[in-house]
Design an enzyme around this catalytic site. Structure first.
Site, PDB file in Angstrom:
ATOM      1  N   HIS A 302       0.856  -1.187   0.000  1.00 43.88           N
ATOM      2  CA  HIS A 302       0.000   0.000   0.000  1.00 43.88           C
ATOM      3  C   HIS A 302       0.886   1.229   0.000  1.00 43.88           C
ATOM      4  O   HIS A 302       1.931   1.236   0.639  1.00 43.88           O
ATOM      5  CB  HIS A 302      -0.916   0.016   1.235  1.00 43.88           C
ATOM      6  CG  HIS A 302      -2.082   0.920   1.072  1.00 43.88           C
ATOM      7  ND1 HIS A 302      -2.003   2.274   1.313  1.00 43.88           N
ATOM      8  CD2 HIS A 302      -3.343   0.676   0.651  1.00 43.88           C
ATOM      9  CE1 HIS A 302      -3.174   2.809   1.058  1.00 43.88           C
ATOM     10  NE2 HIS A 302      -4.007   1.871   0.641  1.00 43.88           N
ATOM     11  N   ASP A 359      -7.944  -5.289   0.049  1.00 40.05           N
ATOM     12  CA  ASP A 359      -8.444  -6.140  -1.029  1.00 40.05           C
ATOM     13  C   ASP A 359      -8.104  -7.606  -0.834  1.00 40.05           C
ATOM     14  O   ASP A 359      -8.668  -8.475  -1.487  1.00 40.05           O
ATOM     15  CB  ASP A 359      -7.874  -5.672  -2.382  1.00 40.05           C
ATOM     16  CG  ASP A 359      -8.486  -4.348  -2.794  1.00 40.05           C
ATOM     17  OD1 ASP A 359      -9.664  -4.143  -2.483  1.00 40.05           O
ATOM     18  OD2 ASP A 359      -7.778  -3.531  -3.392  1.00 40.05           O
TER      19      ASP A 359
HETATM   20  N1  CMC Z   1       4.099  -7.819  -4.857  1.00 47.16           N
HETATM   21  C1  CMC Z   1       5.445  -7.834  -5.041  1.00 47.16           C
HETATM   22  N2  CMC Z   1       6.240  -6.744  -4.948  1.00 47.16           N
HETATM   23  C2  CMC Z   1       5.648  -5.569  -4.665  1.00 47.16           C
HETATM   24  C3  CMC Z   1       4.248  -5.461  -4.452  1.00 47.16           C
HETATM   25  C4  CMC Z   1       3.483  -6.640  -4.559  1.00 47.16           C
HETATM   26  N3  CMC Z   1       2.145  -6.585  -4.378  1.00 47.16           N
HETATM   27  N4  CMC Z   1       3.935  -4.173  -4.196  1.00 47.16           N
HETATM   28  C5  CMC Z   1       5.086  -3.485  -4.226  1.00 47.16           C
HETATM   29  N5  CMC Z   1       6.127  -4.338  -4.514  1.00 47.16           N
HETATM   30  C6  CMC Z   1       7.552  -3.989  -4.566  1.00 47.16           C
HETATM   31  C7  CMC Z   1       7.884  -3.232  -5.841  1.00 47.16           C
HETATM   32  O1  CMC Z   1       8.265  -4.118  -6.882  1.00 47.16           O
HETATM   33  C8  CMC Z   1       9.005  -2.350  -5.369  1.00 47.16           C
HETATM   34  O2  CMC Z   1      10.161  -3.158  -5.261  1.00 47.16           O
HETATM   35  P1  CMC Z   1      11.631  -2.529  -5.591  1.00 47.16           P
HETATM   36  O3  CMC Z   1      11.839  -1.490  -4.532  1.00 47.16           O
HETATM   37  O4  CMC Z   1      12.565  -3.675  -5.523  1.00 47.16           O
HETATM   38  O5  CMC Z   1      11.506  -1.934  -6.960  1.00 47.16           O
HETATM   39  C9  CMC Z   1       8.606  -1.986  -3.943  1.00 47.16           C
HETATM   40  O6  CMC Z   1       7.796  -3.077  -3.504  1.00 47.16           O
HETATM   41  C10 CMC Z   1       7.814  -0.686  -3.838  1.00 47.16           C
HETATM   42  O7  CMC Z   1       6.725  -0.748  -4.749  1.00 47.16           O
HETATM   43  P2  CMC Z   1       6.033   0.519  -5.418  1.00 47.16           P
HETATM   44  O8  CMC Z   1       5.322   0.068  -6.652  1.00 47.16           O
HETATM   45  O9  CMC Z   1       7.052   1.614  -5.545  1.00 47.16           O
HETATM   46  O10 CMC Z   1       5.001   0.949  -4.266  1.00 47.16           O
HETATM   47  P3  CMC Z   1       3.791   1.955  -4.456  1.00 47.16           P
HETATM   48  O11 CMC Z   1       3.582   2.573  -3.142  1.00 47.16           O
HETATM   49  O12 CMC Z   1       4.009   2.852  -5.622  1.00 47.16           O
HETATM   50  O13 CMC Z   1       2.584   0.977  -4.871  1.00 47.16           O
HETATM   51  C11 CMC Z   1       0.727  -0.460  -4.730  1.00 47.16           C
HETATM   52  C12 CMC Z   1       1.562   0.618  -4.012  1.00 47.16           C
HETATM   53  C13 CMC Z   1      -0.527  -0.766  -3.891  1.00 47.16           C
HETATM   54  C14 CMC Z   1       0.279   0.055  -6.103  1.00 47.16           C
HETATM   55  C15 CMC Z   1       1.600  -1.745  -4.896  1.00 47.16           C
HETATM   56  O14 CMC Z   1       2.014  -2.231  -3.633  1.00 47.16           O
HETATM   57  C16 CMC Z   1       0.887  -2.837  -5.678  1.00 47.16           C
HETATM   58  O15 CMC Z   1       0.970  -2.854  -6.915  1.00 47.16           O
HETATM   59  N6  CMC Z   1       0.183  -3.781  -4.977  1.00 47.16           N
HETATM   60  C17 CMC Z   1      -0.621  -4.797  -5.653  1.00 47.16           C
HETATM   61  C18 CMC Z   1      -1.963  -4.204  -6.104  1.00 47.16           C
HETATM   62  C19 CMC Z   1      -2.897  -3.992  -4.937  1.00 47.16           C
HETATM   63  O16 CMC Z   1      -3.086  -4.851  -4.082  1.00 47.16           O
HETATM   64  N7  CMC Z   1      -3.566  -2.812  -4.951  1.00 47.16           N
HETATM   65  C20 CMC Z   1      -4.602  -2.472  -3.932  1.00 47.16           C
HETATM   66  C21 CMC Z   1      -4.203  -1.330  -3.057  1.00 47.16           C
HETATM   67  S1  CMC Z   1      -5.228  -1.190  -1.591  1.00 47.16           S
HETATM   68  C22 CMC Z   1      -6.789  -0.778  -2.188  1.00 47.16           C
HETATM   69  C23 CMC Z   1      -6.843   0.633  -2.597  1.00 47.16           C
HETATM   70  O17 CMC Z   1      -6.889   1.522  -1.712  1.00 47.16           O
HETATM   71  O18 CMC Z   1      -6.845   0.886  -3.825  1.00 47.16           O
END
Ligand code: CMC
Length: 440
Positions: A302, A359
């Site tokens: 998140h 989720d």
């Molecule tokens: N599985 C594996 N690796 C992950 C995941 C995941 N679900 N989420 C983040 N990472 C890794 C990502 O690859 C990155 O690694 P590195 O530093 O080595 O490059 C690191 O963690 C940081 O990720 P980010 O994409 O920079 O983090 P963010 O804050 O921009 O993204 C997020 C947040 C929710 C989009 C992301 O965690 C994600 O894609 N999660 C899966 C989709 C999901 O469950 N979304 C629902 C969010 S909660 C409901 C809502 O409020 O919408």
């Protein structure tokens, strides 16, 4: 702490510091460009406050979520979704009379214009219900506003809340080819929705208390989450003074994406894939960690919560209770628990603070309630509606609000002469002959 200092090209500048009611600190850069000539660059807005707000407070490090100051755990334990709608939109808990009047207004605006029913027939049977929801919410503008401007904001807020549950249920009925079931005035908001989803002309449907409680809980937990992608979209569209329906329709589209609300559908699809693949969840954990694989564990991570998502904690317990009460088992719940256990011990997830989000468990509950997977994100939208409305209203009523208009740092070609088509054809210009892109 009243000022922040910034040095740029040997000159010092001072900016006011704003401290929120829960002690969160923001540097007010409103005059940054005017005084320094520079802008702040923050792709994804991870450090940018786009507004001040009095609606929802989140502390992601401590796993705190509060609606108008009330902790989510307490709200979820005893409020109804209608009470939460009132609280978020009008800022205080309703009295008994206020809640009764609010309920009365909601039931008396729950029908959609008969002509709108025809719209559903023209979508292909494969249309995703989120697409239908977005289009139908935008279409409400055709019936309940004149042009871009709301004639009566207060009434349209009630209309939107009341009609979206009808639209959502109709979009499901359309997708399975069943006749629409009209709303009932003697039911609560949550029961009426499930009645419209599952009743057929030959057989009424009334959800059991267990299902109704689960539905109520899910809607409450989704009701607001401050400036997330869809809510910021609603506020941004609203900032141009677009009407409520158009603004919320944009929020529905933003929510649909798999990184936002669309993740609840993707979680179940992922768990089903793991089940069909023999249940080897460790393989999927390995894939999620592999930098060369685009696969992510859906329902993990998140932008704001870096400790735990309090909504996920509540839902994990509720999912187990509801399944026990309904006397059903769900093999996907076991896969989900194993995935969670492994991921929470693995340094990859621990170091990146990737915990289960809302989720991760909501899908298990929706399944237990008999909600089809394609409708999960619509359920999220139904829950988020009061938050979108409250945030849109707050933006609209802010006397200092301006149209949202971020800046950028341009990295494209520097100025170069335009070559007319005839000249390019005559020269038979190749890419190599074109003036080179010079990063600014
Ligand atoms: N599985 C594996 N690796 C992950 C995941 C995941 N679900 N989420 C983040 N990472 C890794 C990502 O690859 C990155 O690694 P590195 O530093 O080595 O490059 C690191 O963690 C940081 O990720 P980010 O994409 O920079 O983090 P963010 O804050 O921009 O993204 C997020 C947040 C929710 C989009 C992301 O965690 C994600 O894609 N999660 C899966 C989709 C999901 O469950 N979304 C629902 C969010 S909660 C409901 C809502 O409020 O919408």
């Amino acid at each position: 702490m009243t000022k922040a200092k910034l040095s740029l090209d040997g000159k010092d500048y001072e900016f006011p510091v704003l401290v929120g009611s829960e002690d969160e600190v923001g540097i007010d850069f409103t005059t940054l460009r005017k005084t320094t000539g520079a802008i702040s660059l923050d792709p994804g807005y991870g450090n940018t406050g786009s507004c001040t707000s009095t609606i929802t407070f989140i502390n992601g490090e401590k796993g705190i979520l509060q609606y108008r100051g009330y902790p989510i755990e307490e709200v979820a334990a005893s409020a109804s979704f209608e009470e939460v709608c009132f609280l978020l939109i009008y800022g205080h808990l309703p009295s008994v009379d206020e809640l009764a009047t609010f309920h009365d207004k909601l039931i008396h605006h729950s029908m959609i214009h008969e002509a709108m029913k025809d719209f559903f027939q023209d979508f292909p049977p494969t249309a995703h219900p989120m697409m239908v929801l977005s289009a139908m919410v935008a279409s409400l503008s055709a019936y309940y506003t004149r042009g871009a401007v709301d004639e009566d904001v207060d009434l349209n807020i009630i209309r939107l809340l009341a009609k979206v549950k009808t639209i959502a249920a109709f979009s499901y009925k359309k997708s399975i080819g069943q006749p629409f079931i009209y709303p009932r005035n003697d039911l609560s908001y949550t029961k009426d929705f499930l009645h419209m989803m599952f009743a057929v002309p030959s057989e009424p449907y009334l959800p059991s208390d267990v299902r109704d409680r689960a539905h109520n809980l899910l809607l409450i937990l989704h009701a607001d989450h401050e400036q997330n992608c869809s809510t910021s979209t609603v506020r941004m569209v609203g900032s141009s003074q677009s009407n409520l329906f158009a603004s919320v329709s944009s929020g529905v589209s933003a929510l649909w994406g798999p990184l936002h609300g669309g993740a609840n559908q993707k979680v179940i699809e992922m768990l089903e894939q793991i089940r069909d693949d023999g249940g080897d969840y460790e393989k999927y954990v390995r894939m999620a960690k592999d930098p060369d694989s685009p696969f992510r564990l859906m329902g993990f991570g998140h932008r704001v919560y870096k400790n735990f998502d309090p909504r996920a904690t509540i839902l994990k317990e509720a999912a187990a209770d509801v399944l026990a009460e309904l006397g059903t088992t769900d093999p996907l719940l076991e896969i989900a628990k194993n995935l969670e256990r492994i991921a929470l011990e693995d340094p990859y997830f621990v170091d990146r603070k990737l915990y289960p989000n809302v989720d991760f468990y909501s899908g298990i509950l929706y399944r237990a309630m008999g909600i089809p997977t394609e409708m999960f994100t619509v359920m999220f939208a139904l829950g988020r509606l009061p938050g979108w409305i409250a945030q849109w209203k707050e933006g609209r009523e802010d006397p200092k609000a301006k149209i949202s208009r971020p800046r950028q740092i341009y990295l494209g070609a520097t100025q170069r002469p335009f070559v007319p088509l005839e000249e390019r054809a005559a020269k038979k210009a190749t890419k190599a002959e074109e003036p080179e892109l010079v990063p600014a």
